[in-house]
Design a protein around this motif. Structure first.
Motif, mmCIF file in Angstrom:
data_model
loop_
_atom_site.group_PDB
_atom_site.id
_atom_site.type_symbol
_atom_site.label_atom_id
_atom_site.label_comp_id
_atom_site.label_asym_id
_atom_site.label_seq_id
_atom_site.Cartn_x
_atom_site.Cartn_y
_atom_site.Cartn_z
ATOM 1 N N CYS A 15 0.854 -1.191 0.000
ATOM 2 C CA CYS A 15 0.000 0.000 0.000
ATOM 3 C C CYS A 15 0.886 1.236 0.000
ATOM 4 O O CYS A 15 1.993 1.210 0.537
ATOM 5 C CB CYS A 15 -0.911 -0.016 1.225
ATOM 6 S SG CYS A 15 -2.192 1.261 1.140
ATOM 7 N N MET A 72 0.022 3.789 1.613
ATOM 8 C CA MET A 72 -0.278 4.450 2.885
ATOM 9 C C MET A 72 0.031 3.506 4.052
ATOM 10 O O MET A 72 0.316 2.330 3.847
ATOM 11 C CB MET A 72 -1.738 4.894 2.912
ATOM 12 C CG MET A 72 -1.999 5.932 1.833
ATOM 13 S SD MET A 72 -3.706 6.424 1.734
ATOM 14 C CE MET A 72 -3.935 7.242 3.260
ATOM 15 N N THR A 73 -0.070 4.046 5.267
ATOM 16 C CA THR A 73 0.217 3.251 6.464
ATOM 17 C C THR A 73 -0.736 3.683 7.575
ATOM 18 O O THR A 73 -0.311 4.104 8.652
ATOM 19 C CB THR A 73 1.683 3.467 6.927
ATOM 20 O OG1 THR A 73 2.506 3.715 5.796
ATOM 21 C CG2 THR A 73 2.202 2.241 7.682
ATOM 22 N N HIS A 75 -5.278 2.448 11.717
ATOM 23 C CA HIS A 75 -6.324 1.484 12.042
ATOM 24 C C HIS A 75 -6.263 0.246 11.164
ATOM 25 O O HIS A 75 -7.111 -0.627 11.269
ATOM 26 C CB HIS A 75 -7.698 2.147 11.856
ATOM 27 C CG HIS A 75 -7.997 2.424 10.405
ATOM 28 N ND1 HIS A 75 -7.304 3.352 9.683
ATOM 29 C CD2 HIS A 75 -8.867 1.861 9.548
ATOM 30 C CE1 HIS A 75 -7.760 3.363 8.439
ATOM 31 N NE2 HIS A 75 -8.701 2.459 8.321
ATOM 32 N N CYS A 76 -5.272 0.128 10.276
ATOM 33 C CA CYS A 76 -5.275 -0.901 9.233
ATOM 34 C C CYS A 76 -5.283 -2.318 9.825
ATOM 35 O O CYS A 76 -4.388 -2.685 10.577
ATOM 36 C CB CYS A 76 -4.050 -0.718 8.345
ATOM 37 S SG CYS A 76 -4.016 -1.856 6.959
ATOM 38 N N GLY A 85 -4.098 -4.126 1.243
ATOM 39 C CA GLY A 85 -3.300 -3.206 0.487
ATOM 40 C C GLY A 85 -4.085 -2.299 -0.477
ATOM 41 O O GLY A 85 -5.285 -2.138 -0.364
ATOM 42 N N ASN A 129 -8.157 3.295 -1.801
ATOM 43 C CA ASN A 129 -7.844 4.241 -0.718
ATOM 44 C C ASN A 129 -7.881 5.697 -1.194
ATOM 45 O O ASN A 129 -7.481 6.598 -0.455
ATOM 46 C CB ASN A 129 -6.498 3.892 -0.072
ATOM 47 C CG ASN A 129 -5.312 4.127 -0.987
ATOM 48 O OD1 ASN A 129 -5.388 4.888 -1.955
ATOM 49 N ND2 ASN A 129 -4.188 3.496 -0.688
ATOM 50 N N ARG A 135 -5.024 8.781 8.768
ATOM 51 C CA ARG A 135 -4.386 8.295 7.548
ATOM 52 C C ARG A 135 -3.126 9.058 7.162
ATOM 53 O O ARG A 135 -2.444 8.670 6.224
ATOM 54 C CB ARG A 135 -5.362 8.352 6.376
ATOM 55 C CG ARG A 135 -6.734 7.893 6.696
ATOM 56 C CD ARG A 135 -7.461 7.390 5.501
ATOM 57 N NE ARG A 135 -7.395 5.955 5.489
ATOM 58 C CZ ARG A 135 -7.784 5.196 4.471
ATOM 59 N NH1 ARG A 135 -8.219 5.749 3.388
ATOM 60 N NH2 ARG A 135 -7.704 3.898 4.537
ATOM 61 N N ARG A 159 -3.083 -3.216 13.663
ATOM 62 C CA ARG A 159 -2.595 -1.913 14.152
ATOM 63 C C ARG A 159 -3.634 -1.209 15.007
ATOM 64 O O ARG A 159 -3.271 -0.402 15.873
ATOM 65 C CB ARG A 159 -2.160 -1.051 12.961
ATOM 66 C CG ARG A 159 -0.972 -1.665 12.217
ATOM 67 C CD ARG A 159 -0.110 -0.630 11.565
ATOM 68 N NE ARG A 159 -0.711 0.033 10.455
ATOM 69 C CZ ARG A 159 -0.469 -0.259 9.174
ATOM 70 N NH1 ARG A 159 0.345 -1.246 8.857
ATOM 71 N NH2 ARG A 159 -1.027 0.433 8.219
HETATM 72 S S1 SF4 Z 1 -6.215 0.964 5.750
HETATM 73 FE FE1 SF4 Z 1 -6.205 0.704 3.526
HETATM 74 S S2 SF4 Z 1 -5.133 2.531 2.761
HETATM 75 FE FE2 SF4 Z 1 -4.654 2.354 4.939
HETATM 76 S S3 SF4 Z 1 -2.727 1.187 5.040
HETATM 77 FE FE3 SF4 Z 1 -4.426 -0.294 5.235
HETATM 78 S S4 SF4 Z 1 -4.797 -1.012 3.147
HETATM 79 FE FE4 SF4 Z 1 -3.596 0.896 2.986
#
Ligand code: SF4
Ligand code: SF4
Length: 381
Positions: free
Chosen positions: A91, A93-94, A97-98, A136, A163, A202, A278
């Motif tokens: 992904c 992003m990180t 809450h993922c 992802g 996303n 985010r 997370r």
């Molecule tokens: S929640 Fe979605 S956009 Fe955010 S890190 Fe996880 S997979 Fe990527």
């Protein structure tokens, strides 16, 4: 494998927490990257089991016991409507809450072409009407467009769980028009219609990029009520709360995004955060795990059981393993097929799937709390 490095994808890592005065998870790096013990599914399950939970229907803190007590002596699939494929953990992003522990460092876990082809064969056998693509960022998988083309040609409804920010990266800016041509439903995560709530969860700058992506989708006809250009937004609470009332949130969001940014969308779905990965780390760090689990059990709603997504969805991981849902996938709880134990997607058999017992653990209380929570949003009114 994805060419993420070539694309120079802008990474949205930890923001300036000092400037954000809000109670909720902030961006981070993946648990795997930090070698956190919580990267292990066993450790996540152990942490949930350690909570003293003498509440709920049987006061046992045992999800299946509570389901049985509610009139469901077995928990089995009903019919296979949705074939969900998790194309990988990579992904751009990180988010804090993922539940997938995705991030830019997860370059190894990406579905290859042979597994994509095995999924296509299984979809043909399954009778599922919808193919739901997630990650992802599923768009980062080099087989993404091939897969979408093949399954739309089969007449399946395709959902891309997007996303939003990925659509602003140069290499992927063609996707809104490409999706529109194929009638792909775009389901986009956006924690809040205000900047603060979104960037807190985010990463700084996410909100502006998300609005840019939403406008790109609006420009090609998404979010205007056309069933072949359906734009769905997904929100999840910033903090240790349950999802709010989906119908009233949808009205509020539609008004606010239209008035403030001239952005429109079709549907809002509100999800509970699952106490895993997370988000579980954040709950533990804040000393809120106990409170959150009690909140989920206090809100246990038996009328959600019939509509649990594990009853109409098959979830396949990047390496072709099969699961009851994306959450069980992240906890590595593969489906136990009767007499067969574990099977690869290339061996998919609808009858065996229909007969198996769904595997549950305490994270499942996230699906039965309040109005319920599934990939399609609230389960009950
Ligand atoms: S929640 Fe979605 S956009 Fe955010 S890190 Fe996880 S997979 Fe990527
Ligand atoms: S977490 Fe998965 S298996 Fe558990 S109740 Fe929810 S959908 Fe079903």
């Amino acid at each position: 494998m994805s060419n993420a490095a070539d694309d120079m994808i802008p990474l949205t890592l930890a923001g300036d927490g000092a400037s954000v005065n809000i109670e909720g998870p902030r961006t981070t790096t993946s648990l795997r990257f930090r070698r956190s013990p919580l990267a292990s599914p066993e450790e996540q399950i152990r942490q949930l089991e350690a909570v003293d939970l003498a509440v709920g229907p049987t006061q046992s803190g045992n999800f299946f016991a509570d389901v049985s007590h509610s009139g469901w002596p077995t928990l089995k699939p009903a019919q296979l409507d949705i074939f969900q494929i998790n194309l990988g953990k990579l992904c751009n992003m990180t988010c804090r809450h993922c539940h997938v522990d995705s991030g830019p460092d997860r370059t190894k876990e990406n579905m290859d072409r042979a597994t994509v082809d095995a999924c296509i064969e299984a979809i043909e056998k399954s009778g599922a009407h919808t193919v739901d693509l997630t990650g992802g960022a599923p768009e980062l998988n080099p087989n993404f467009e091939y897969l979408v083309d093949r399954v739309t040609q089969m007449g399946k409804h395709v959902i891309d769980r997007c996303n939003l920010t990925i659509l602003t990266v140069r290499r992927y800016q063609h996707l809104p028009a490409w999706f529109a041509k194929r009638g792909v439903e775009v389901v986009c995560s956006l924690p809040h219609y205000r900047k603060l709530g979104t960037d807190a969860q985010r990463g700084d700058g996410t909100y502006e990029k998300s609005l840019k992506a939403l406008k790109m989708l609006n420009e090609v006809g998404y979010g205007q009520g056309d069933p072949r250009r359906k734009l769905t937004l997904v929100t999840n609470p910033v903090g240790a709360f349950l999802a709010g009332n989906q119908a009233s949130l949808e009205t509020e969001w539609k008004d606010a995004l239209k008035k403030n940014h001239d952005v429109s969308f079709d549907t809002l779905i509100a999800l509970n955060n699952m106490p895993m990965s997370r988000y579980l780390e954040w709950l533990l760090e804040k000393g809120k795990l106990d409170e959150y689990m009690h909140r989920l059990l206090d809100a246990f709603n038996p009328s959600t059981i019939a509509g649990l997504m594990c009853r109409n969805t098959l979830s396949v991981s990047w390496d072709g393993k099969m699961y009851d849902c994306d959450f069980n996938q992240q906890l590595e709880m593969e489906i136990d097929f009767p007499g067969e134990e574990r099977l690869h997607v290339r061996d998919f058999d609808l009858d065996k799937w229909l007969q198996h017992n769904i595997r549950t653990e305490r994270h499942c209380y996230g699906c039965t709390a309040g109005a319920g929570s599934s990939c399609g949003g609230a389960i009950t009114e």
